[in-house]
Design a protein around this motif. Structure first.
Motif, PDB file in Angstrom:
ATOM      1  N   ILE A 147       0.856  -1.192   0.000  1.00 56.70           N
ATOM      2  CA  ILE A 147       0.000   0.000   0.000  1.00 56.70           C
ATOM      3  C   ILE A 147       0.890   1.239   0.000  1.00 56.70           C
ATOM      4  O   ILE A 147       1.806   1.351   0.816  1.00 56.70           O
ATOM      5  CB  ILE A 147      -0.938  -0.002   1.214  1.00 56.70           C
ATOM      6  N   PRO A 148       0.683   2.163  -0.923  1.00 53.01           N
ATOM      7  CA  PRO A 148       1.567   3.344  -0.996  1.00 53.01           C
ATOM      8  C   PRO A 148       1.534   4.162   0.293  1.00 53.01           C
ATOM      9  O   PRO A 148       0.522   4.225   1.001  1.00 53.01           O
ATOM     10  CB  PRO A 148       0.997   4.129  -2.178  1.00 53.01           C
ATOM     11  N   ASP A 149       2.662   4.784   0.583  1.00 55.22           N
ATOM     12  CA  ASP A 149       2.735   5.668   1.744  1.00 55.22           C
ATOM     13  C   ASP A 149       2.182   7.051   1.457  1.00 55.22           C
ATOM     14  O   ASP A 149       1.619   7.693   2.335  1.00 55.22           O
ATOM     15  CB  ASP A 149       4.196   5.790   2.213  1.00 55.22           C
ATOM     16  N   GLU A 150       2.346   7.505   0.213  1.00 51.54           N
ATOM     17  CA  GLU A 150       1.878   8.836  -0.136  1.00 51.54           C
ATOM     18  C   GLU A 150       0.469   8.797  -0.690  1.00 51.54           C
ATOM     19  O   GLU A 150       0.039   7.804  -1.284  1.00 51.54           O
ATOM     20  CB  GLU A 150       2.818   9.480  -1.157  1.00 51.54           C
ATOM     21  N   VAL A 151      -0.249   9.879  -0.483  1.00 51.19           N
ATOM     22  CA  VAL A 151      -1.623  10.000  -0.961  1.00 51.19           C
ATOM     23  C   VAL A 151      -1.593  10.476  -2.408  1.00 51.19           C
ATOM     24  O   VAL A 151      -1.016  11.529  -2.708  1.00 51.19           O
ATOM     25  CB  VAL A 151      -2.426  10.974  -0.084  1.00 51.19           C
ATOM     26  N   SER A 152      -2.182   9.697  -3.302  1.00 50.91           N
ATOM     27  CA  SER A 152      -2.192  10.054  -4.715  1.00 50.91           C
ATOM     28  C   SER A 152      -3.375   9.391  -5.392  1.00 50.91           C
ATOM     29  O   SER A 152      -3.819   8.311  -4.974  1.00 50.91           O
ATOM     30  CB  SER A 152      -0.884   9.620  -5.383  1.00 50.91           C
ATOM     31  N   VAL A 153      -3.876  10.019  -6.449  1.00 49.70           N
ATOM     32  CA  VAL A 153      -4.974   9.444  -7.222  1.00 49.70           C
ATOM     33  C   VAL A 153      -4.449   8.753  -8.472  1.00 49.70           C
ATOM     34  O   VAL A 153      -5.225   8.366  -9.339  1.00 49.70           O
ATOM     35  CB  VAL A 153      -5.999  10.520  -7.612  1.00 49.70           C
ATOM     36  N   GLY A 154      -3.168   8.611  -8.560  1.00 46.14           N
ATOM     37  CA  GLY A 154      -2.622   7.854  -9.677  1.00 46.14           C
ATOM     38  C   GLY A 154      -1.543   8.599 -10.409  1.00 46.14           C
ATOM     39  O   GLY A 154      -1.287   9.770 -10.135  1.00 46.14           O
ATOM     40  N   PRO A 155      -0.888   7.849 -11.307  1.00 49.66           N
ATOM     41  CA  PRO A 155      -1.140   6.438 -11.604  1.00 49.66           C
ATOM     42  C   PRO A 155      -0.728   5.506 -10.466  1.00 49.66           C
ATOM     43  O   PRO A 155       0.189   5.814  -9.722  1.00 49.66           O
ATOM     44  CB  PRO A 155      -0.292   6.186 -12.859  1.00 49.66           C
ATOM     45  N   VAL A 156      -1.436   4.389 -10.357  1.00 48.03           N
ATOM     46  CA  VAL A 156      -1.214   3.449  -9.266  1.00 48.03           C
ATOM     47  C   VAL A 156      -0.464   2.230  -9.798  1.00 48.03           C
ATOM     48  O   VAL A 156      -0.622   1.827 -10.954  1.00 48.03           O
ATOM     49  CB  VAL A 156      -2.541   3.016  -8.620  1.00 48.03           C
ATOM     50  N   MET A 157       0.356   1.643  -8.949  1.00 47.80           N
ATOM     51  CA  MET A 157       1.125   0.456  -9.326  1.00 47.80           C
ATOM     52  C   MET A 157       0.269  -0.780  -9.069  1.00 47.80           C
ATOM     53  O   MET A 157      -0.084  -1.077  -7.931  1.00 47.80           O
ATOM     54  CB  MET A 157       2.434   0.393  -8.548  1.00 47.80           C
ATOM     55  N   VAL A 158      -0.035  -1.497 -10.135  1.00 53.94           N
ATOM     56  CA  VAL A 158      -0.896  -2.669 -10.015  1.00 53.94           C
ATOM     57  C   VAL A 158      -0.167  -3.965 -10.351  1.00 53.94           C
ATOM     58  O   VAL A 158      -0.753  -5.042 -10.251  1.00 53.94           O
ATOM     59  CB  VAL A 158      -2.136  -2.526 -10.928  1.00 53.94           C
ATOM     60  N   GLY A 159       1.086  -3.885 -10.771  1.00 59.00           N
ATOM     61  CA  GLY A 159       1.822  -5.094 -11.129  1.00 59.00           C
ATOM     62  C   GLY A 159       3.155  -4.752 -11.757  1.00 59.00           C
ATOM     63  O   GLY A 159       3.776  -3.747 -11.422  1.00 59.00           O
ATOM     64  N   ALA A 160       3.582  -5.598 -12.682  1.00 62.28           N
ATOM     65  CA  ALA A 160       4.881  -5.421 -13.333  1.00 62.28           C
ATOM     66  C   ALA A 160       4.732  -5.585 -14.835  1.00 62.28           C
ATOM     67  O   ALA A 160       3.875  -6.334 -15.319  1.00 62.28           O
ATOM     68  CB  ALA A 160       5.902  -6.427 -12.798  1.00 62.28           C
ATOM     69  N   ARG A 161       5.583  -4.862 -15.568  1.00 60.01           N
ATOM     70  CA  ARG A 161       5.645  -5.005 -17.011  1.00 60.01           C
ATOM     71  C   ARG A 161       6.692  -6.050 -17.369  1.00 60.01           C
ATOM     72  O   ARG A 161       7.494  -6.467 -16.558  1.00 60.01           O
ATOM     73  CB  ARG A 161       5.980  -3.665 -17.664  1.00 60.01           C
ATOM     74  N   GLU A 162       6.684  -6.454 -18.629  1.00 60.03           N
ATOM     75  CA  GLU A 162       7.575  -7.525 -19.060  1.00 60.03           C
ATOM     76  C   GLU A 162       9.044  -7.126 -18.987  1.00 60.03           C
ATOM     77  O   GLU A 162       9.913  -7.970 -18.807  1.00 60.03           O
ATOM     78  CB  GLU A 162       7.221  -7.945 -20.492  1.00 60.03           C
ATOM     79  N   ASP A 163       9.333  -5.842 -19.111  1.00 61.25           N
ATOM     80  CA  ASP A 163      10.716  -5.394 -19.059  1.00 61.25           C
ATOM     81  C   ASP A 163      11.226  -5.214 -17.634  1.00 61.25           C
ATOM     82  O   ASP A 163      12.355  -4.758 -17.428  1.00 61.25           O
ATOM     83  CB  ASP A 163      10.893  -4.087 -19.834  1.00 61.25           C
ATOM     84  N   GLY A 164      10.417  -5.563 -16.637  1.00 60.61           N
ATOM     85  CA  GLY A 164      10.822  -5.461 -15.245  1.00 60.61           C
ATOM     86  C   GLY A 164      10.413  -4.180 -14.557  1.00 60.61           C
ATOM     87  O   GLY A 164      10.525  -4.084 -13.332  1.00 60.61           O
ATOM     88  N   SER A 165       9.960  -3.196 -15.286  1.00 65.44           N
ATOM     89  CA  SER A 165       9.523  -1.938 -14.684  1.00 65.44           C
ATOM     90  C   SER A 165       8.133  -2.105 -14.091  1.00 65.44           C
ATOM     91  O   SER A 165       7.369  -2.994 -14.492  1.00 65.44           O
ATOM     92  CB  SER A 165       9.522  -0.818 -15.722  1.00 65.44           C
ATOM     93  N   PRO A 166       7.747  -1.274 -13.121  1.00 66.90           N
ATOM     94  CA  PRO A 166       6.402  -1.389 -12.536  1.00 66.90           C
ATOM     95  C   PRO A 166       5.321  -1.013 -13.535  1.00 66.90           C
ATOM     96  O   PRO A 166       5.502  -0.116 -14.374  1.00 66.90           O
ATOM     97  CB  PRO A 166       6.459  -0.414 -11.353  1.00 66.90           C
ATOM     98  N   TRP A 167       4.211  -1.699 -13.430  1.00 67.73           N
ATOM     99  CA  TRP A 167       3.053  -1.384 -14.266  1.00 67.73           C
ATOM    100  C   TRP A 167       2.218  -0.348 -13.531  1.00 67.73           C
ATOM    101  O   TRP A 167       1.613  -0.633 -12.508  1.00 67.73           O
ATOM    102  CB  TRP A 167       2.253  -2.649 -14.555  1.00 67.73           C
ATOM    103  N   LEU A 168       2.193   0.855 -14.066  1.00 72.71           N
ATOM    104  CA  LEU A 168       1.438   1.957 -13.485  1.00 72.71           C
ATOM    105  C   LEU A 168       0.185   2.176 -14.315  1.00 72.71           C
ATOM    106  O   LEU A 168       0.261   2.433 -15.521  1.00 72.71           O
ATOM    107  CB  LEU A 168       2.288   3.230 -13.453  1.00 72.71           C
ATOM    108  N   LEU A 169      -0.957   2.075 -13.665  1.00 72.09           N
ATOM    109  CA  LEU A 169      -2.244   2.219 -14.338  1.00 72.09           C
ATOM    110  C   LEU A 169      -2.868   3.540 -13.938  1.00 72.09           C
ATOM    111  O   LEU A 169      -3.049   3.823 -12.746  1.00 72.09           O
ATOM    112  CB  LEU A 169      -3.168   1.050 -13.968  1.00 72.09           C
ATOM    113  N   ASN A 170      -3.204   4.331 -14.930  1.00 67.19           N
ATOM    114  CA  ASN A 170      -3.833   5.620 -14.682  1.00 67.19           C
ATOM    115  C   ASN A 170      -5.350   5.449 -14.728  1.00 67.19           C
ATOM    116  O   ASN A 170      -5.894   4.947 -15.715  1.00 67.19           O
ATOM    117  CB  ASN A 170      -3.381   6.640 -15.733  1.00 67.19           C
ATOM    118  N   VAL A 171      -6.026   5.845 -13.674  1.00 67.32           N
ATOM    119  CA  VAL A 171      -7.483   5.751 -13.620  1.00 67.32           C
ATOM    120  C   VAL A 171      -8.138   7.119 -13.510  1.00 67.32           C
ATOM    121  O   VAL A 171      -9.338   7.258 -13.795  1.00 67.32           O
ATOM    122  CB  VAL A 171      -7.938   4.862 -12.439  1.00 67.32           C
TER     123      VAL A 171
END
Length: 470
Positions: free
Chosen positions: A213-237
């Protein structure tokens, strides 16, 4: 008026002997040997410079020992090689990432360039139909560069004049098997050049635990997983709408709950509200306390909740008119995320026609007018056909998890997505290997991105609900 070329006289020749064909041999212009030697020397020097420029590390590994052996003898060359291997081994053991970035991947790229791609290039191009044989000459696309990453080979290719991207996208299976890869993806680098991605292994084969769970308050983009290249998957809602399509057991719940988990700090302080529509009464009911009175299960309740969201949207639009063009979340006007699980049941399989039209109209209003005033929609469904969800194209960001048919990939991600490598119909049905794995097409880019959503367990969901309740 025109100069008569050799061979034009052949049409005026008449053979006096029956059954004897007139044989015409064009004039042969002999190239001087000096010109031929100059051309070969120029090509050799140009190739040598190109090799040194593109593969400096590999060239140095071969050239330096040879020069030392020629100047000082083979014993000194062996000493140099042993010292270099020792230094590289120590470097790799002390700081492996920098070693791989500066030396390891470059050496691997040179080896793959020579042994895999250059070695089989002509055969693969000709057999797959991407090369051409005209008037005794083979015209092949030019292999420009090979670059290696931790999981794939990135090959830059210069197309033949007159070729199109679709010519390559239609032959990704030929390319993958020709170069001994599991798959191939095609994207445009610039005019006339393509980038082919050949994975060497699957970095997403292992399930991911729930993201912290993130420490900072934010409405996104949120990290929901990982991409194939190893970077985090950030989803903008915030400021968009998201459509998640996948067969039963494909991992739609992982995407939904990972998104809610990333927004949890903002939910606590009142900057985000999650409105949940759960006609299946199974997926979102685990975190019912997270939603409060903004939870609906029956079709009638879902229709009422959607109408309430439309009312909020219209009220904000009236207040924001002429004042602002985009939404900034505040406690007074929080970002509203409407999460709809199994939206097809509400828009297509609902027996009450009036209720079905009411729900479809509310969803159409939210997806066409809600972005600017801070009302977003995340909808999940199994069947992506147009008659099931008529507003499918109103979702800018789309996620295709495991699908049953190849045609469904283009239904979700758009025409040509599967030809560019989005093989969502090939994702493993085994939960440990394929649950949560999918392809994402963002509004800003037509190229699909392979990702995997983190698995949020029932215990994680209950802990989230208890944290918000506390």
């Amino acid at each position: 008026m025109f100069k008569k070329m050799p061979g034009d006289e052949a049409q005026h020749l008449v053979s006096t002997t029956p059954d004897t064909a007139v044989v015409f041999r064009p004039a042969v212009v002999r190239t001087p040997a000096f010109v031929t030697l100059v051309i070969f020397a120029w090509r050799f020097l140009a190739g040598l410079v190109r090799l040194l420029w593109r593969h400096p590390i590999a060239s140095a590994v071969v050239a330096v020992p040879c020069v030392v052996a020629w100047l000082y003898g083979w014993r000194m060359s062996l000493v140099l090689i042993a010292a270099a291997v020792t230094v590289l081994a120590l470097w790799c053991s002390v700081h492996r990432p920098s070693f791989l970035r500066l030396v390891g991947w470059r050496l691997l790229a040179f080896w793959r360039f020579v042994w895999v791609y250059r070695r089989h290039w002509q055969a693969v191009m000709v057999v797959s139909g991407l090369g051409r044989h005209l008037r005794g000459r083979d015209y092949l696309p030019h292999l420009v560069r090979v670059r290696c990453t931790s999981w794939a080979d990135v090959v830059t290719v210069k197309m033949l004049h007159g070729q199109a991207v679709k010519d390559w996208a239609d032959r990704i299976d030929h390319l993958a098997h020709g170069f001994e890869a599991r798959s191939c993806r095609v994207s445009i680098a610039r005019a006339g050049r393509l980038v082919l991605v050949f994975p060497r292994h699957d970095p997403l084969v292992t399930p991911l635990p729930a993201m912290p769970i993130p420490d900072e308050v934010s409405v996104g983009p949120v990290m929901v997983g990982a991409r194939e290249d190893g970077s985090p998957w950030l989803l903008n809602v915030h400021g968009t709408h998201v459509l998640v399509a996948g067969a039963t057991g494909a991992g739609k719940g992982s995407v939904i709950w990972s998104t809610i988990r990333g927004l949890l700090p903002a939910v606590r302080v009142g900057l985000v509200q999650i409105w949940a529509l759960d006609p299946k009464r199974m997926e979102l009911s685990f975190g019912r306390t997270l939603f409060g009175d903004r939870y609906a299960a029956t079709p009638e309740q879902c229709a009422d909740l959607l109408d309430a969201a439309v009312a909020v949207m219209q009220e904000r639009a009236d207040r924001f008119a002429g004042q602002q063009r985009s939404h900034t979340p505040t406690v007074e006007d929080p970002f509203v995320l409407v999460v709809v699980d199994e939206v097809a049941f509400l828009t297509a399989y609902q027996s009450d026609r009036a209720l079905k039209q009411r729900i479809s109209a509310a969803l159409a209003s939210l997806t066409t007018q809600g972005r600017a005033v801070g009302v977003g929609v995340m909808a999940a469904l199994q069947d992506p056909r147009k008659d099931v969800l008529t507003i499918r194209n109103l979702f800018p960001d789309k996620i295709a998890l495991r699908l049953d048919e190849s045609e469904q990939v283009d239904m979700v991600l758009g025409d040509g997505a599967r030809d560019r490598g989005a093989l969502a119909d090939h994702i493993s049905p085994i939960p440990q290997q394929g649950a949560g794995v999918g392809y994402v097409r963002l509004e800003a880019s037509p190229d699909p991105i392979r990702v995997r959503a983190a698995y949020v367990s029932d215990a994680d969901i209950r802990a989230m609900a208890e944290a918000v309740a506390a």
